[in-house]
Design an enzyme around this catalytic site. Sequence first.
Site, PDB file in Angstrom:
ATOM      1  N   TYR A 121     -23.058 -13.073  -0.810  1.00  0.00           N
ATOM      2  CA  TYR A 121     -23.543 -11.946  -1.625  1.00  0.00           C
ATOM      3  C   TYR A 121     -22.664 -10.706  -1.453  1.00  0.00           C
ATOM      4  CZ  TYR A 121     -27.324 -14.725  -3.309  1.00  0.00           C
ATOM      5  OH  TYR A 121     -28.019 -15.718  -3.956  1.00  0.00           O
TER       6      TYR A 121
ATOM      7  N   GLN B 159     -31.759 -11.674 -16.128  1.00  0.00           N
ATOM      8  CA  GLN B 159     -31.719 -12.603 -15.000  1.00  0.00           C
ATOM      9  C   GLN B 159     -30.585 -12.238 -14.056  1.00  0.00           C
ATOM     10  OE1 GLN B 159     -32.352 -16.938 -16.408  1.00  0.00           O
ATOM     11  NE2 GLN B 159     -31.662 -15.824 -18.207  1.00  0.00           N
ATOM     12  N   ASN B 160     -29.752 -11.296 -14.498  1.00  0.00           N
ATOM     13  CA  ASN B 160     -28.578 -10.953 -13.700  1.00  0.00           C
ATOM     14  C   ASN B 160     -28.949  -9.996 -12.577  1.00  0.00           C
ATOM     15  OD1 ASN B 160     -27.312 -12.461 -15.584  1.00  0.00           O
ATOM     16  ND2 ASN B 160     -26.391 -10.738 -16.687  1.00  0.00           N
TER      17      ASN B 160
ATOM     18  N   ASP C 117     -26.480  -8.128 -11.148  1.00  0.00           N
ATOM     19  CA  ASP C 117     -25.526  -7.006 -11.166  1.00  0.00           C
ATOM     20  C   ASP C 117     -26.169  -5.779 -11.809  1.00  0.00           C
ATOM     21  OD1 ASP C 117     -24.944  -6.799 -14.085  1.00  0.00           O
ATOM     22  OD2 ASP C 117     -24.101  -8.808 -13.842  1.00  0.00           O
TER      23      ASP C 117
ATOM     24  N   HIS D  27     -34.609 -11.626 -11.335  1.00  0.00           N
ATOM     25  CA  HIS D  27     -34.069 -12.394 -10.213  1.00  0.00           C
ATOM     26  C   HIS D  27     -33.539 -11.497  -9.089  1.00  0.00           C
ATOM     27  CE1 HIS D  27     -33.451 -16.180 -12.952  1.00  0.00           C
ATOM     28  NE2 HIS D  27     -34.703 -16.004 -12.578  1.00  0.00           N
TER      29      HIS D  27
ATOM     30  N   GLY E 298     -26.497 -15.136 -23.651  1.00  0.00           N
ATOM     31  CA  GLY E 298     -25.691 -15.640 -22.550  1.00  0.00           C
ATOM     32  C   GLY E 298     -26.465 -16.287 -21.422  1.00  0.00           C
ATOM     33  N   THR E 299     -27.416 -17.143 -21.770  1.00  0.00           N
ATOM     34  CA  THR E 299     -28.159 -17.858 -20.721  1.00  0.00           C
ATOM     35  C   THR E 299     -28.298 -19.317 -21.135  1.00  0.00           C
ATOM     36  OG1 THR E 299     -30.235 -17.980 -19.484  1.00  0.00           O
ATOM     37  CG2 THR E 299     -30.355 -16.967 -21.676  1.00  0.00           C
TER      38      THR E 299
ATOM     39  N   GLU F 183     -21.958 -21.077 -26.924  1.00  0.00           N
ATOM     40  CA  GLU F 183     -22.396 -22.467 -27.122  1.00  0.00           C
ATOM     41  C   GLU F 183     -23.920 -22.498 -27.154  1.00  0.00           C
ATOM     42  OE1 GLU F 183     -20.644 -24.388 -23.777  1.00  0.00           O
ATOM     43  OE2 GLU F 183     -21.724 -23.128 -22.347  1.00  0.00           O
TER      44      GLU F 183
ATOM     45  N   ALA G 175     -20.800 -12.591 -26.438  1.00  0.00           N
ATOM     46  CA  ALA G 175     -21.729 -11.464 -26.537  1.00  0.00           C
ATOM     47  C   ALA G 175     -21.002 -10.167 -26.885  1.00  0.00           C
ATOM     48  CB  ALA G 175     -22.480 -11.304 -25.213  1.00  0.00           C
TER      49      ALA G 175
HETATM   50  N1  APR Z   1     -21.030 -14.276 -24.078  1.00  0.00           N
HETATM   51  C1  APR Z   1     -22.260 -14.840 -24.096  1.00  0.00           C
HETATM   52  N2  APR Z   1     -22.562 -15.949 -23.395  1.00  0.00           N
HETATM   53  C2  APR Z   1     -21.612 -16.504 -22.638  1.00  0.00           C
HETATM   54  C3  APR Z   1     -20.300 -15.969 -22.547  1.00  0.00           C
HETATM   55  C4  APR Z   1     -20.028 -14.799 -23.317  1.00  0.00           C
HETATM   56  N3  APR Z   1     -18.816 -14.213 -23.320  1.00  0.00           N
HETATM   57  N4  APR Z   1     -19.586 -16.754 -21.703  1.00  0.00           N
HETATM   58  C5  APR Z   1     -20.406 -17.731 -21.282  1.00  0.00           C
HETATM   59  N5  APR Z   1     -21.629 -17.596 -21.856  1.00  0.00           N
HETATM   60  C6  APR Z   1     -22.830 -18.419 -21.698  1.00  0.00           C
HETATM   61  C7  APR Z   1     -22.571 -19.883 -21.429  1.00  0.00           C
HETATM   62  O1  APR Z   1     -22.382 -20.566 -22.664  1.00  0.00           O
HETATM   63  C8  APR Z   1     -23.861 -20.301 -20.727  1.00  0.00           C
HETATM   64  O2  APR Z   1     -24.814 -20.736 -21.656  1.00  0.00           O
HETATM   65  O3  APR Z   1     -23.534 -17.956 -20.582  1.00  0.00           O
HETATM   66  C9  APR Z   1     -24.346 -19.001 -20.089  1.00  0.00           C
HETATM   67  C10 APR Z   1     -24.266 -18.982 -18.591  1.00  0.00           C
HETATM   68  O4  APR Z   1     -25.195 -19.909 -18.095  1.00  0.00           O
HETATM   69  P1  APR Z   1     -25.592 -19.926 -16.564  1.00  0.00           P
HETATM   70  O5  APR Z   1     -24.363 -19.855 -15.732  1.00  0.00           O
HETATM   71  O6  APR Z   1     -26.513 -21.073 -16.389  1.00  0.00           O
HETATM   72  O7  APR Z   1     -26.363 -18.538 -16.329  1.00  0.00           O
HETATM   73  P2  APR Z   1     -27.901 -18.186 -16.492  1.00  0.00           P
HETATM   74  O8  APR Z   1     -28.523 -18.923 -17.611  1.00  0.00           O
HETATM   75  O9  APR Z   1     -27.965 -16.691 -16.491  1.00  0.00           O
HETATM   76  O10 APR Z   1     -28.501 -18.704 -15.120  1.00  0.00           O
HETATM   77  C11 APR Z   1     -29.858 -18.453 -14.853  1.00  0.00           C
HETATM   78  O11 APR Z   1     -29.735 -19.359 -12.639  1.00  0.00           O
HETATM   79  O12 APR Z   1     -28.313 -19.500 -10.855  1.00  0.00           O
HETATM   80  C12 APR Z   1     -29.477 -18.950 -11.314  1.00  0.00           C
HETATM   81  O13 APR Z   1     -30.581 -16.991 -10.681  1.00  0.00           O
HETATM   82  C13 APR Z   1     -29.398 -17.464 -11.286  1.00  0.00           C
HETATM   83  O14 APR Z   1     -30.030 -15.864 -12.959  1.00  0.00           O
HETATM   84  C14 APR Z   1     -29.380 -17.099 -12.757  1.00  0.00           C
HETATM   85  C15 APR Z   1     -30.121 -18.246 -13.402  1.00  0.00           C
END
Ligand code: APR
Length: 256
Positions: A67, A102-103, A105, A120, A189-190, A220, A236
């Site tokens: 971290y 969920q971020n 930062d 989170h 972006g999740t 995607e 995004a």
């Molecule tokens: N703009 C938008 N989305 C994007 C970009 C971008 N430039 N680049 C990547 N992505 C998308 C990917 O396509 C993917 O669907 O961001 C997503 C990232 O997915 P994860 O890494 O799974 O992140 P997230 O969904 O936030 O994870 C959820 O899991 O690890 C735990 O607690 C942690 O908060 C986190 C949670």
Amino acid sequence: MATEAFQDLIEISASDRVFVLTGAGISAESGLRTFRDSNGLWAGHRVETVATPEGWEANPELVWQFYSQRRREAQAGQPNAAHYALAELEKRIGDRFFLCSQNVDDLHERSGSRNMVHMHGELFKSRCEANCGAPIIEDSHSYNFIREIPICACGSRLRPHIVWFGEIPLEMTRIQQEIDRCSILVAVGTSGAVYPAASFVHWAKVRRGAPARTYYVGPEAPLNANAFTRVILGKAGEKLPGLFQPGEPPALPGRQ
Ligand code: APR
């Protein structure tokens, strides 16, 4: 679900309430790595090792090093156009805007977002692992080169203020209330792989009253893509600026 890659607009009327859910993808263009784009490893570590209560018990120094590295990366990153677009929307529609990230930062805050929660946890805070009652502290320190774990005044260890896998997300009552009363939900972006956040789009449709209009924005389709009214494909930082079209606020009675 409709997938669209052409000119996109989300029209927001004067009575709409907007709930935005963000994930790691919104910070990708700020140089912060997402979790699931490196073969199940997170900066070279298994998620179980660095982001679970069991990992903390087994090796707290490694967890603090992990971290601390995340803190350094977030400090080096700057908010991008997507963060600013959400802050701008909040300025325009005020408390009809709610952001759930969920971020961990602080890029949303640094771009100006205010009406928000971090479900989170927060990277720049630490707390007593024994819940002794001491307040959560602001903490941007990097513990990488310190052999000892930081200690609370009560003698217990301080841990990152992060919701690890297996722990309960924060602010769930408020999040549920905001989903219940929103008319538009936008996820950005999740990957739709982590619950309960991946369920929010379903909650916004099955609650009492009319279902919300739901949008996903990212390069995607997420795992839960079929639940969205529309999936808008693209980064995004490229899609969010110009995406929202808030209507004018209603004229006050008697105003010219
Ligand atoms: N703009 C938008 N989305 C994007 C970009 C971008 N430039 N680049 C990547 N992505 C998308 C990917 O396509 C993917 O669907 O961001 C997503 C990232 O997915 P994860 O890494 O799974 O992140 P997230 O969904 O936030 O994870 C959820 O899991 O690890 C735990 O607690 C942690 O908060 C986190 C949670």
